[in-house]
Design a protein around this motif. Structure first.
Motif, PDB file in Angstrom:
ATOM      1  N   UNK A   5      39.832  46.357  36.132  1.00 50.01           N
ATOM      2  CA  UNK A   5      40.797  45.045  36.673  1.00 50.01           C
ATOM      3  C   UNK A   5      40.301  43.835  36.221  1.00 50.01           C
ATOM      4  N   UNK A   6      41.208  43.014  36.417  1.00 45.62           N
ATOM      5  CA  UNK A   6      40.985  41.668  35.820  1.00 45.62           C
ATOM      6  C   UNK A   6      41.525  40.531  36.703  1.00 45.62           C
ATOM      7  N   UNK A   7      41.388  39.267  36.525  1.00 45.27           N
ATOM      8  CA  UNK A   7      42.192  38.381  37.520  1.00 45.27           C
ATOM      9  C   UNK A   7      43.545  38.047  37.007  1.00 45.27           C
ATOM     10  N   UNK A   8      44.195  37.671  37.787  1.00 43.16           N
ATOM     11  CA  UNK A   8      45.636  37.449  37.501  1.00 43.16           C
ATOM     12  C   UNK A   8      45.606  35.997  36.890  1.00 43.16           C
ATOM     13  N   UNK A   9      45.838  35.612  35.740  1.00 43.73           N
ATOM     14  CA  UNK A   9      45.852  34.400  35.155  1.00 43.73           C
ATOM     15  C   UNK A   9      47.445  34.179  34.623  1.00 43.73           C
ATOM     16  N   UNK A  65      50.110  40.427  43.294  1.00 45.00           N
ATOM     17  CA  UNK A  65      50.414  38.941  43.480  1.00 45.00           C
ATOM     18  C   UNK A  65      49.326  38.560  44.391  1.00 45.00           C
ATOM     19  N   UNK A  66      49.245  39.257  45.741  1.00 44.72           N
ATOM     20  CA  UNK A  66      48.499  38.756  46.958  1.00 44.72           C
ATOM     21  C   UNK A  66      47.013  38.950  46.537  1.00 44.72           C
ATOM     22  N   UNK A  67      46.572  39.899  45.877  1.00 43.74           N
ATOM     23  CA  UNK A  67      45.197  39.881  45.617  1.00 43.74           C
ATOM     24  C   UNK A  67      44.983  38.887  44.400  1.00 43.74           C
ATOM     25  N   UNK A 118      55.395  37.899  44.237  1.00 42.10           N
ATOM     26  CA  UNK A 118      55.685  39.448  44.211  1.00 42.10           C
ATOM     27  C   UNK A 118      55.163  40.151  43.279  1.00 42.10           C
ATOM     28  N   UNK A 119      54.834  41.423  43.265  1.00 43.78           N
ATOM     29  CA  UNK A 119      54.104  42.328  42.045  1.00 43.78           C
ATOM     30  C   UNK A 119      55.097  42.955  41.390  1.00 43.78           C
ATOM     31  N   UNK A 120      54.605  42.982  40.118  1.00 41.08           N
ATOM     32  CA  UNK A 120      55.323  43.912  39.096  1.00 41.08           C
ATOM     33  C   UNK A 120      54.297  44.653  38.222  1.00 41.08           C
ATOM     34  N   UNK A 121      54.843  45.552  37.552  1.00 43.52           N
ATOM     35  CA  UNK A 121      54.072  46.402  36.801  1.00 43.52           C
ATOM     36  C   UNK A 121      54.492  46.840  35.482  1.00 43.52           C
TER      37      UNK A 121
END
Lengths: 310, 208
Positions: free
Chosen positions: A234-238, A200-202, A167-170
């Motif tokens: 933007x950057x990647x989700x790590x 999350x999805x991207x 899920x997304x969060x901010x």
């Protein structure tokens, strides 16, 4: 200006308490960074009516405090709480994510009157909190090395109760720094806010930043600078730590870039930008010869007659 | 009044018009003081006879009409508008010519006006005004400014001192506003006003 005494009295009578309150409120909310108390003193004496002043101040101070990201020291000396919409639980209660406390504040006195621990409901989930804490730690390092009196905070703005991946969060990041030198008749402030969206999805983290710089010089005058800038990245989700480092680096890069471009604007000001208003020297590169302007007027008249130039 | 002037020094110069009208409605008894002490950007008007613009200020105003320095006439026309003496008018004409050249050399556009009038102390007062719009759409030659304006008001009071000398008191006020937009995402706005004063006693050699 021959305003008859009667006319003046009528005009004064026409201004209702409500109108006076609105005027006072306008002055208070538009005070420059760090100057609301000076403005308050002035407007209070001009109004000559404490009841109206208190009503205006009650409405104006919260607006001002939020817009200038005022930081108030918490009574238990655990740190500062920043007055911002992101942390606002209600009119007088503000959440401080770092110490996980809720502070009660008096807007008009600009003090924090008491604190309490935040409830579980008010806190993000431990999954989200991991990311938030990592980011906050990196941010504090950046802010303390970059801003002499800087303060910062990271608030969870969405997906507070997300338990795990999927899920997304901010978050919202607030950075605020100010330099007040009233004895030198100048004040300056920096305010930047960043929204950090974990998609999350991207598997991407998107950043959007807004930076606002203000400066006020008021010795025998009133000169103010108001500059602002917006940017995206933007950057990647790590992992939480890697995200924190990456996000903070992006912020550092963008803010430094903006500061540099501001400095360049200032440098360009006298030699280029300003020339559209006034040249430093005439085209002849000599000071204006007040005693012998005749040669110039001749040129001007000729040019006009022949239709040359503008 | 001190409180009012302090407020005007703190509120953003971009909002000074709103601030002034708020103060005027709050302090109607002080309207004369406020209007004379608070600087507001200058307005211009067209002198239809000479087809030249001139600057409007308190020093060339009578009722709702303003006197043009180019033709010495009031716009809108006024029956008995006060005029400077012949001597002073001669000086005024010369001052306007010289100042217009100065304007051209340093400002490359804009409007200038000089007004002279006798004061009560056997001296006279001269007011030199400049208004320049330096924006891309105005007279800004290089297109740097999204918005830019320079208003200058220099008031010189000249009064007799001892034999053969005169005292000159200059009060200069500059109002400035400029906005540049370097990138699509940001704006840079610098605006404000400054006031300075000087005094000198000089020999009365020639009347400039």
């Amino acid at each position: 200006m021959a305003d008859g005494g009667d006319d003046a009295d009528e005009a004064a009578a026409e201004l209702t308490d409500k109108q006076k309150k609105e005027i006072a409120k306008w002055f208070l909310t538009n005070a420059p960074a760090g100057e609301i108390n000076y403005v308050a003193k002035d407007i209070r004496s001009l109004l000559g009516n404490d009841r109206v002043y208190e009503a205006a101040a009650a409405e104006a101070f919260p607006i001002y405090n939020k817009s200038h990201l005022v930081a108030l020291e918490m009574p238990d000396r655990s740190g500062d709480v920043i007055i911002t919409p992101y942390g606002e639980l209600d009119k007088c209660n503000y959440f401080d994510p770092r110490t996980m406390q809720v502070a009660t504040v008096d807007h008009m006195k600009q003090v924090c009157t008491k604190v309490r621990a935040a409830t579980d409901e008010e806190l993000p989930s431990s999954y989200v909190e991991e990311f938030r804490i990592a980011l906050d730690n990196e941010l504090v390092k950046y802010v303390s090395e970059t801003y002499p009196k800087g303060i910062c905070a990271v608030y969870c703005t969405g997906g507070k109760h997300v338990e795990g991946p999927g899920a997304d969060f901010g978050f919202a990041i607030i950075i605020s720094a100010a330099k007040h030198s009233p004895q030198n008749f100048c004040n300056g402030s920096w305010r930047s806010s960043w929204s950090v969206d974990f998609k999350d999805d991207l598997q991407l983290v998107e950043l959007k930043g807004k930076m606002q710089v203000g400066a006020h010089y008021f010795e025998e005058g009133n000169v103010q600078l108001d500059a602002n800038n917006e940017c995206k990245d933007s950057t990647i989700f790590q992992s939480p730590e890697d995200c924190a480092i990456s996000i903070t680096n992006m912020i550092r890069h963008r803010e430094t870039e903006y500061m540099t471009s501001l400095e360049a604007s200032y440098l360009n000001l006298p030699d280029t930008t300003f020339k559209d208003l006034r040249r430093k020297l005439p085209v002849t590169r000599t000071l204006f010869p007040w005693h012998s302007t005749f040669q110039f007027s001749l040129n001007r008249d000729l040019a006009k007659d022949l239709g040359i130039g503008k | 009044m001190d409180a009012a002037m302090d407020l005007m020094r703190r509120i953003s110069p971009k909002q000074s018009e709103t601030a002034l009208s708020a103060l005027l409605s709050l302090l109607p008894h002080h309207s004369a003081d406020l209007l004379s002490q608070v600087d507001q950007p200058l307005q211009v008007c067209m002198d239809e006879e000479s087809m030249k613009e001139f600057i409007l200020c308190e020093y060339n105003r009578d009722a709702d009409s303003y006197r043009s320095p180019w033709t010495n006439k009031y716009y809108p026309p006024l029956e008995d508008g006060p005029l400077p003496s012949i001597e002073l008018r001669k000086l005024e004409v010369e001052a306007n010519e010289v100042f217009a050249v100065y304007l051209d050399q340093y400002y490359e556009g804009g409007v200038s006006s000089v007004y002279l009038w006798e004061d009560d102390n056997q001296g006279f007062v001269a007011c030199f005004l400049i208004k320049k719009d330096g924006s891309k759409t105005g007279h800004g030659r290089r297109g740097y400014l999204q918005e830019g304006s320079w208003d200058a008001i220099h008031v010189i009071e000249v009064g007799p001192e001892e034999e053969g000398t005169a005292r000159y008191c200059l009060t200069s006020t500059i109002m400035l506003s400029l906005t540049t937009e370097n990138k699509p995402s940001g704006t840079f706005n610098l605006s404000g006003s400054i006031r300075r004063q000087w005094q000198r006693v000089i020999c009365v050699t020639w009347g400039e």
